[in-house]
Scaffold this motif. Structure first.
Motif, PDB file in Angstrom:
ATOM      1  N   LYS A 127       0.883  -1.175   0.058  1.00 54.07           N
ATOM      2  CA  LYS A 127      -0.209  -0.048  -0.023  1.00 54.07           C
ATOM      3  C   LYS A 127       1.015   1.226  -0.045  1.00 54.07           C
ATOM      4  CE  LYS A 127      -0.516  -0.123   4.893  1.00 54.07           C
ATOM      5  NZ  LYS A 127      -1.443  -0.213   6.140  1.00 54.07           N
ATOM      6  N   LYS A 128       0.254   2.405  -0.453  1.00 53.41           N
ATOM      7  CA  LYS A 128       1.134   3.603  -0.515  1.00 53.41           C
ATOM      8  C   LYS A 128       0.137   4.801  -0.444  1.00 53.41           C
ATOM      9  CE  LYS A 128       3.991   6.043  -4.030  1.00 53.41           C
ATOM     10  NZ  LYS A 128       4.718   5.790  -5.182  1.00 53.41           N
ATOM     11  N   HIS A 129       0.345   5.942   0.046  1.00 53.20           N
ATOM     12  CA  HIS A 129      -0.508   6.974   0.090  1.00 53.20           C
ATOM     13  C   HIS A 129      -0.517   7.571  -1.361  1.00 53.20           C
ATOM     14  CE1 HIS A 129      -1.375   7.212   4.295  1.00 53.20           C
ATOM     15  NE2 HIS A 129      -0.069   6.840   4.585  1.00 53.20           N
ATOM     16  N   GLY A 130      -1.572   8.256  -1.725  1.00 49.22           N
ATOM     17  CA  GLY A 130      -1.644   8.752  -2.956  1.00 49.22           C
ATOM     18  C   GLY A 130      -2.835   9.864  -2.962  1.00 49.22           C
ATOM     19  N   GLU A 131      -3.497   9.947  -4.208  1.00 48.68           N
ATOM     20  CA  GLU A 131      -4.602  11.083  -4.143  1.00 48.68           C
ATOM     21  C   GLU A 131      -5.822  10.311  -3.159  1.00 48.68           C
ATOM     22  OE1 GLU A 131      -7.862  12.843  -7.512  1.00 48.68           O
ATOM     23  OE2 GLU A 131      -6.170  11.769  -7.994  1.00 48.68           O
ATOM     24  N   LYS A 132      -6.451  11.356  -2.547  1.00 43.31           N
ATOM     25  CA  LYS A 132      -7.443  11.014  -1.742  1.00 43.31           C
ATOM     26  C   LYS A 132      -8.748  10.618  -2.556  1.00 43.31           C
ATOM     27  CE  LYS A 132      -6.389  13.283   2.637  1.00 43.31           C
ATOM     28  NZ  LYS A 132      -6.833  14.175   3.572  1.00 43.31           N
ATOM     29  N   VAL A 133      -9.327   9.680  -2.230  1.00 39.16           N
ATOM     30  CA  VAL A 133     -10.734   9.231  -2.638  1.00 39.16           C
ATOM     31  C   VAL A 133     -11.867   9.189  -1.543  1.00 39.16           C
ATOM     32  CG1 VAL A 133     -11.874   7.305  -3.969  1.00 39.16           C
ATOM     33  CG2 VAL A 133      -9.455   7.883  -4.602  1.00 39.16           C
ATOM     34  N   ASP A 134     -12.590   9.887  -1.579  1.00 42.44           N
ATOM     35  CA  ASP A 134     -13.892   9.934  -0.100  1.00 42.44           C
ATOM     36  C   ASP A 134     -12.886  10.058   1.021  1.00 42.44           C
ATOM     37  OD1 ASP A 134     -15.735   9.963  -2.112  1.00 42.44           O
ATOM     38  OD2 ASP A 134     -16.458   7.851  -1.769  1.00 42.44           O
ATOM     39  N   GLY A 135     -11.889  10.734   1.117  1.00 36.53           N
ATOM     40  CA  GLY A 135     -11.221  10.977   2.374  1.00 36.53           C
ATOM     41  C   GLY A 135     -10.189   9.922   2.713  1.00 36.53           C
ATOM     42  N   ASN A 136      -9.897   8.868   1.810  1.00 38.36           N
ATOM     43  CA  ASN A 136      -9.084   7.710   1.973  1.00 38.36           C
ATOM     44  C   ASN A 136      -7.733   8.106   1.044  1.00 38.36           C
ATOM     45  OD1 ASN A 136      -7.551   5.404   2.483  1.00 38.36           O
ATOM     46  ND2 ASN A 136      -9.254   4.204   2.608  1.00 38.36           N
ATOM     47  N   SER A 137      -6.605   8.198   1.528  1.00 40.27           N
ATOM     48  CA  SER A 137      -5.288   8.468   0.743  1.00 40.27           C
ATOM     49  C   SER A 137      -4.639   7.206   0.374  1.00 40.27           C
ATOM     50  CB  SER A 137      -4.442   9.553   1.205  1.00 40.27           C
ATOM     51  OG  SER A 137      -3.944   9.115   2.622  1.00 40.27           O
ATOM     52  N   LEU A 138      -5.265   6.019   0.845  1.00 38.86           N
ATOM     53  CA  LEU A 138      -4.173   4.746   0.672  1.00 38.86           C
ATOM     54  C   LEU A 138      -4.651   4.225  -0.665  1.00 38.86           C
ATOM     55  CD1 LEU A 138      -4.275   2.913   4.132  1.00 38.86           C
ATOM     56  CD2 LEU A 138      -2.247   4.211   3.003  1.00 38.86           C
ATOM     57  N   TRP A 139      -3.693   3.541  -1.392  1.00 37.06           N
ATOM     58  CA  TRP A 139      -4.054   2.771  -2.525  1.00 37.06           C
ATOM     59  C   TRP A 139      -3.514   1.338  -2.249  1.00 37.06           C
ATOM     60  CZ3 TRP A 139      -6.320   4.578  -7.254  1.00 37.06           C
ATOM     61  CH2 TRP A 139      -6.667   5.739  -7.495  1.00 37.06           C
ATOM     62  N   TYR A 140      -3.721   0.415  -2.898  1.00 34.96           N
ATOM     63  CA  TYR A 140      -3.395  -0.981  -2.977  1.00 34.96           C
ATOM     64  C   TYR A 140      -2.772  -1.167  -4.312  1.00 34.96           C
ATOM     65  CZ  TYR A 140      -5.806  -1.585   1.398  1.00 34.96           C
ATOM     66  OH  TYR A 140      -6.194  -1.599   2.745  1.00 34.96           O
ATOM     67  N   ARG A 141      -1.400  -1.470  -4.443  1.00 31.16           N
ATOM     68  CA  ARG A 141      -0.866  -2.157  -5.594  1.00 31.16           C
ATOM     69  C   ARG A 141      -1.270  -3.648  -5.651  1.00 31.16           C
ATOM     70  NH1 ARG A 141       5.361  -1.461  -6.418  1.00 31.16           N
ATOM     71  NH2 ARG A 141       5.511  -3.495  -5.462  1.00 31.16           N
ATOM     72  N   LEU A 142      -1.664  -3.968  -6.870  1.00 28.46           N
ATOM     73  CA  LEU A 142      -2.132  -5.391  -6.955  1.00 28.46           C
ATOM     74  C   LEU A 142      -0.854  -6.135  -7.360  1.00 28.46           C
ATOM     75  CD1 LEU A 142      -5.341  -4.904  -9.311  1.00 28.46           C
ATOM     76  CD2 LEU A 142      -5.254  -4.948  -6.605  1.00 28.46           C
ATOM     77  N   ALA A 143      -1.043  -7.263  -6.785  1.00 30.01           N
ATOM     78  CA  ALA A 143      -0.309  -8.317  -7.023  1.00 30.01           C
ATOM     79  C   ALA A 143       0.065  -8.602  -8.613  1.00 30.01           C
ATOM     80  CB  ALA A 143      -0.251  -9.765  -6.158  1.00 30.01           C
ATOM     81  N   GLU A 144       1.066  -9.412  -9.011  1.00 30.88           N
ATOM     82  CA  GLU A 144       1.523  -9.677 -10.690  1.00 30.88           C
ATOM     83  C   GLU A 144       0.217 -10.423 -11.056  1.00 30.88           C
ATOM     84  OE1 GLU A 144       4.995  -9.810 -12.160  1.00 30.88           O
ATOM     85  OE2 GLU A 144       5.700  -8.412 -10.740  1.00 30.88           O
ATOM     86  N   ARG A 145      -0.257 -11.370 -10.358  1.00 34.72           N
ATOM     87  CA  ARG A 145      -1.496 -12.291 -10.935  1.00 34.72           C
ATOM     88  C   ARG A 145      -2.641 -11.956 -10.029  1.00 34.72           C
ATOM     89  NH1 ARG A 145       1.576 -17.682 -12.849  1.00 34.72           N
ATOM     90  NH2 ARG A 145       3.247 -16.937 -13.543  1.00 34.72           N
ATOM     91  N   ASN A 146      -3.570 -11.592 -10.928  1.00 37.05           N
ATOM     92  CA  ASN A 146      -4.962 -11.403 -10.221  1.00 37.05           C
ATOM     93  C   ASN A 146      -5.816 -11.902 -11.350  1.00 37.05           C
ATOM     94  OD1 ASN A 146      -5.240 -10.127  -7.418  1.00 37.05           O
ATOM     95  ND2 ASN A 146      -3.971  -8.828  -8.425  1.00 37.05           N
ATOM     96  N   SER A 147      -6.681 -12.804 -11.097  1.00 37.75           N
ATOM     97  CA  SER A 147      -7.416 -13.503 -12.027  1.00 37.75           C
ATOM     98  C   SER A 147      -8.915 -12.728 -12.057  1.00 37.75           C
ATOM     99  CB  SER A 147      -7.658 -15.002 -11.757  1.00 37.75           C
ATOM    100  OG  SER A 147      -8.362 -15.176 -10.406  1.00 37.75           O
ATOM    101  N   ASP A 148      -9.255 -12.054 -11.096  1.00 35.69           N
ATOM    102  CA  ASP A 148     -10.509 -11.543 -10.853  1.00 35.69           C
ATOM    103  C   ASP A 148     -10.611 -10.236 -11.644  1.00 35.69           C
ATOM    104  OD1 ASP A 148     -11.288 -13.542  -9.724  1.00 35.69           O
ATOM    105  OD2 ASP A 148     -11.179 -12.849  -7.848  1.00 35.69           O
ATOM    106  N   TRP A 149      -9.714  -9.578 -12.426  1.00 36.13           N
ATOM    107  CA  TRP A 149      -9.915  -8.460 -13.079  1.00 36.13           C
ATOM    108  C   TRP A 149      -9.843  -8.512 -14.406  1.00 36.13           C
ATOM    109  CZ3 TRP A 149      -5.969  -4.908 -14.921  1.00 36.13           C
ATOM    110  CH2 TRP A 149      -4.643  -5.507 -15.064  1.00 36.13           C
ATOM    111  N   ASP A 150     -10.427  -7.431 -15.207  1.00 37.09           N
ATOM    112  CA  ASP A 150     -10.875  -7.556 -16.461  1.00 37.09           C
ATOM    113  C   ASP A 150      -9.556  -7.209 -17.398  1.00 37.09           C
ATOM    114  OD1 ASP A 150     -12.068  -7.486 -19.218  1.00 37.09           O
ATOM    115  OD2 ASP A 150     -13.152  -5.909 -18.635  1.00 37.09           O
ATOM    116  N   GLN A 151      -8.927  -8.345 -17.837  1.00 38.46           N
ATOM    117  CA  GLN A 151      -7.650  -8.088 -18.546  1.00 38.46           C
ATOM    118  C   GLN A 151      -8.081  -7.537 -20.100  1.00 38.46           C
ATOM    119  OE1 GLN A 151      -4.827 -11.119 -17.900  1.00 38.46           O
ATOM    120  NE2 GLN A 151      -4.943 -10.753 -15.753  1.00 38.46           N
ATOM    121  N   ASP A 152      -9.254  -8.082 -20.569  1.00 40.86           N
ATOM    122  CA  ASP A 152      -9.572  -7.618 -21.897  1.00 40.86           C
ATOM    123  C   ASP A 152      -9.753  -6.350 -22.327  1.00 40.86           C
ATOM    124  OD1 ASP A 152      -9.866 -10.473 -22.365  1.00 40.86           O
ATOM    125  OD2 ASP A 152     -11.971 -10.422 -21.905  1.00 40.86           O
TER     126      ASP A 152
END
Length: 146
Positions: free
Chosen positions: A93-118
């Motif tokens: 995780k890393k601080h970045g731009e605030k989204v609804d008051g939360n500045s934390l962002w998660y970097r996704l691991a290299e392999r994630n099967s549940d996201w739309d790669q198309d």
């Protein structure tokens, strides 16, 4: 001195209830029935089954598809989407731009099967993928990026 009948009945009922509650607690505390040792519960610190270097996991809690970005900012390039209730692997995780008051962002691991790669361009495989922590509930401890 004689006490009124109501007072006597109230005291007797109260004593009976307290006696039964105490007996119920004593019966409920018989110990383990299957002769297994009690399971240890760890609060804070390392989690059982999670070893150093393992990826953290999270669940997407947004109402609609959550945009995966190239940097921790809503103005960064869109690389695809993860869908509500899908499970994602988080590398850090890393601080970045605030989204609804939360500045934390998660970097996704290299392999994630549940996201739309198309919907993702081919060059995006070399890029980091970030999602706002505002819309991801972490299911295990997430460390800060180095």
């Amino acid at each position: 001195m004689l006490k009124p009948t109501r007072t006597t009945l109230a005291l007797a009922t109260g004593s009976l209830v307290l006696g039964l509650v105490g007996a119920g607690a004593a019966v409920a505390d018989d110990g383990p029935a299957d002769n297994r040792p009690p399971q240890e519960i760890v609060v804070g610190g390392a989690q059982p089954g999670v070893y150093p270097g393992e990826r953290a996991t999270g669940r997407v809690v947004s109402k609609g598809p959550l945009t995966v970005r190239s940097r921790p900012s809503t103005r960064a390039q869109s690389l695809g989407h993860v869908y509500p209730n899908s499970r994602v692997e988080i590398s850090c995780k890393k601080h970045g731009e605030k989204v609804d008051g939360n500045s934390l962002w998660y970097r996704l691991a290299e392999r994630n099967s549940d996201w739309d790669q198309d919907a993702m361009p081919k060059v995006a495989y070399d890029k980091e993928r970030w999602v706002s922590a505002r819309y991801v509930k972490n299911l295990s401890e997430v460390k800060y990026c180095r």
